[in-house]
Design a protein around this motif. Sequence first.
Motif, PDB file in Angstrom:
ATOM      1  N   ASP A   1       0.335  -0.925  -0.076  1.00  0.00           N
ATOM      2  CA  ASP A   1      -0.062  -0.231   0.219  1.00  0.00           C
ATOM      3  C   ASP A   1       0.550   1.839  -0.082  1.00  0.00           C
ATOM      4  OD1 ASP A   1      -2.053  -1.716   0.190  1.00  0.00           O
ATOM      5  OD2 ASP A   1      -1.848  -1.510   2.172  1.00  0.00           O
ATOM      6  N   GLY A   2       2.008   0.731   0.024  1.00  0.00           N
ATOM      7  CA  GLY A   2       2.577   1.989   0.002  1.00  0.00           C
ATOM      8  C   GLY A   2       2.938   2.909   1.557  1.00  0.00           C
ATOM      9  N   ASN A   3       2.995   2.187   2.758  1.00  0.00           N
ATOM     10  CA  ASN A   3       3.377   2.555   4.189  1.00  0.00           C
ATOM     11  C   ASN A   3       4.469   2.011   4.347  1.00  0.00           C
ATOM     12  OD1 ASN A   3       0.845   3.229   4.899  1.00  0.00           O
ATOM     13  ND2 ASN A   3      -0.156   1.081   5.156  1.00  0.00           N
ATOM     14  N   VAL A   4       5.196   3.222   4.830  1.00  0.00           N
ATOM     15  CA  VAL A   4       7.053   2.626   6.032  1.00  0.00           C
ATOM     16  C   VAL A   4       6.056   1.843   7.372  1.00  0.00           C
ATOM     17  CG1 VAL A   4       8.447   4.139   6.128  1.00  0.00           C
ATOM     18  CG2 VAL A   4       7.220   4.253   4.168  1.00  0.00           C
ATOM     19  N   ILE A   5       7.168   0.795   7.565  1.00  0.00           N
ATOM     20  CA  ILE A   5       7.383   0.466   8.713  1.00  0.00           C
ATOM     21  C   ILE A   5       8.582   0.386   8.732  1.00  0.00           C
ATOM     22  CG2 ILE A   5       6.244  -1.521  10.210  1.00  0.00           C
ATOM     23  CD1 ILE A   5       4.583  -1.702   7.990  1.00  0.00           C
ATOM     24  N   TYR A   6       8.845   0.967  10.412  1.00  0.00           N
ATOM     25  CA  TYR A   6      10.099   0.985  10.575  1.00  0.00           C
ATOM     26  C   TYR A   6       9.833   1.363  12.394  1.00  0.00           C
ATOM     27  CZ  TYR A   6      14.128   3.433  12.660  1.00  0.00           C
ATOM     28  OH  TYR A   6      15.430   4.156  12.832  1.00  0.00           O
ATOM     29  N   GLU A   7      11.141  -0.211  12.421  1.00  0.00           N
ATOM     30  CA  GLU A   7      10.488  -0.579  13.764  1.00  0.00           C
ATOM     31  C   GLU A   7       9.553  -0.560  14.182  1.00  0.00           C
ATOM     32  OE1 GLU A   7      12.570   2.638  16.434  1.00  0.00           O
ATOM     33  OE2 GLU A   7      14.660   1.389  15.478  1.00  0.00           O
ATOM     34  N   GLY A   8       8.350  -1.132  13.545  1.00  0.00           N
ATOM     35  CA  GLY A   8       7.841  -1.913  13.953  1.00  0.00           C
ATOM     36  C   GLY A   8       6.423  -0.828  14.054  1.00  0.00           C
ATOM     37  N   ASN A   9       6.009   0.482  13.263  1.00  0.00           N
ATOM     38  CA  ASN A   9       5.196   1.297  13.954  1.00  0.00           C
ATOM     39  C   ASN A   9       5.224   1.785  12.122  1.00  0.00           C
ATOM     40  OD1 ASN A   9       4.934   1.577  15.921  1.00  0.00           O
ATOM     41  ND2 ASN A   9       6.669   2.716  16.741  1.00  0.00           N
ATOM     42  N   THR A  10       3.591   2.193  11.609  1.00  0.00           N
ATOM     43  CA  THR A  10       3.598   2.862  10.676  1.00  0.00           C
ATOM     44  C   THR A  10       3.653   4.077  10.472  1.00  0.00           C
ATOM     45  OG1 THR A  10       2.431   0.496   9.715  1.00  0.00           O
ATOM     46  CG2 THR A  10       1.673   3.081   8.917  1.00  0.00           C
ATOM     47  N   ILE A  11       4.908   5.143  10.059  1.00  0.00           N
ATOM     48  CA  ILE A  11       5.172   6.361   9.982  1.00  0.00           C
ATOM     49  C   ILE A  11       5.196   6.859   8.368  1.00  0.00           C
ATOM     50  CG2 ILE A  11       5.990   6.387  11.695  1.00  0.00           C
ATOM     51  CD1 ILE A  11       9.187   6.622  11.401  1.00  0.00           C
ATOM     52  N   SER A  12       5.180   8.352   8.149  1.00  0.00           N
ATOM     53  CA  SER A  12       5.497   8.559   7.217  1.00  0.00           C
ATOM     54  C   SER A  12       6.615   8.909   7.018  1.00  0.00           C
ATOM     55  CB  SER A  12       5.415  10.433   6.508  1.00  0.00           C
ATOM     56  OG  SER A  12       6.175  10.617   7.417  1.00  0.00           O
ATOM     57  N   GLN A  13       7.260   8.948   5.614  1.00  0.00           N
ATOM     58  CA  GLN A  13       8.726   8.590   4.730  1.00  0.00           C
ATOM     59  C   GLN A  13       9.498   9.285   5.456  1.00  0.00           C
ATOM     60  OE1 GLN A  13       8.711   8.777   0.522  1.00  0.00           O
ATOM     61  NE2 GLN A  13       7.553   6.603   0.279  1.00  0.00           N
ATOM     62  N   ASP A  14       8.381  10.621   5.353  1.00  0.00           N
ATOM     63  CA  ASP A  14       9.532  12.096   6.142  1.00  0.00           C
ATOM     64  C   ASP A  14       9.695  11.339   7.568  1.00  0.00           C
ATOM     65  OD1 ASP A  14      10.132  13.743   3.665  1.00  0.00           O
ATOM     66  OD2 ASP A  14       7.622  14.363   4.128  1.00  0.00           O
ATOM     67  N   GLU A  15       9.455  10.940   8.491  1.00  0.00           N
ATOM     68  CA  GLU A  15       9.079  10.867   9.644  1.00  0.00           C
ATOM     69  C   GLU A  15      10.135   9.720  10.193  1.00  0.00           C
ATOM     70  OE1 GLU A  15       5.455  11.181  12.395  1.00  0.00           O
ATOM     71  OE2 GLU A  15       5.164   9.640  10.459  1.00  0.00           O
ATOM     72  N   CYS A  16      10.172   8.789   8.814  1.00  0.00           N
ATOM     73  CA  CYS A  16      11.232   8.107   9.030  1.00  0.00           C
ATOM     74  C   CYS A  16      13.015   8.639   8.635  1.00  0.00           C
ATOM     75  CB  CYS A  16      11.063   6.877   7.768  1.00  0.00           C
ATOM     76  SG  CYS A  16      12.074   5.069   7.364  1.00  0.00           S
ATOM     77  N   ILE A  17      12.505   9.240   8.072  1.00  0.00           N
ATOM     78  CA  ILE A  17      14.045  10.139   7.478  1.00  0.00           C
ATOM     79  C   ILE A  17      14.601  10.614   8.807  1.00  0.00           C
ATOM     80  CG2 ILE A  17      15.340  11.806   5.956  1.00  0.00           C
ATOM     81  CD1 ILE A  17      14.927   8.843   4.490  1.00  0.00           C
TER      82      ILE A  17
END
Length: 139
Positions: free
Chosen positions: A71-87
């Motif tokens: 679906d294009g979602n970013v999952i970082y350390e088990g949490n779904t966040i936006s691409q900018d939040e991931c960066i």
Amino acid sequence: MARRRFNSSPYDTINLTPLIDTLFFLLIIFMITAPLLEYTIEVDPPQMNADPLPKDAADEQNLKTINLTKDGNVIYEGNTISQDECIMKLMSFRGNPDFKIFLRADKELSYGKVIAFLAKIHGNGFKNVSLVTTEEAEQ
């Protein structure tokens, strides 16, 4: 003069052996299940013959896995966040030359979206980024 057979003072020590046994048991359970939790996210990478991922525990602090779902979602350390939040979360590792990023993207996700996110990661100073794939089936 009657002699007492038993000492009547209270027994005031605590037996810690069962507590320590329980703590070791829980520690072992968490050590086994923690690495498995990363791969419970439903991402189906494309197939390709490549080197297996390193299993070195010392590298774990210098390694982050980012998952992109279909679906294009970013999952970082088990949490779904936006691409900018991931960066933004990755920025604390930017000065570390040994830091590695593994990007696991679902094979049904558009190639352009994966490359756009990869370009965003590279544009913020992260050069050691690898795309994760699964092993090709023998034919």
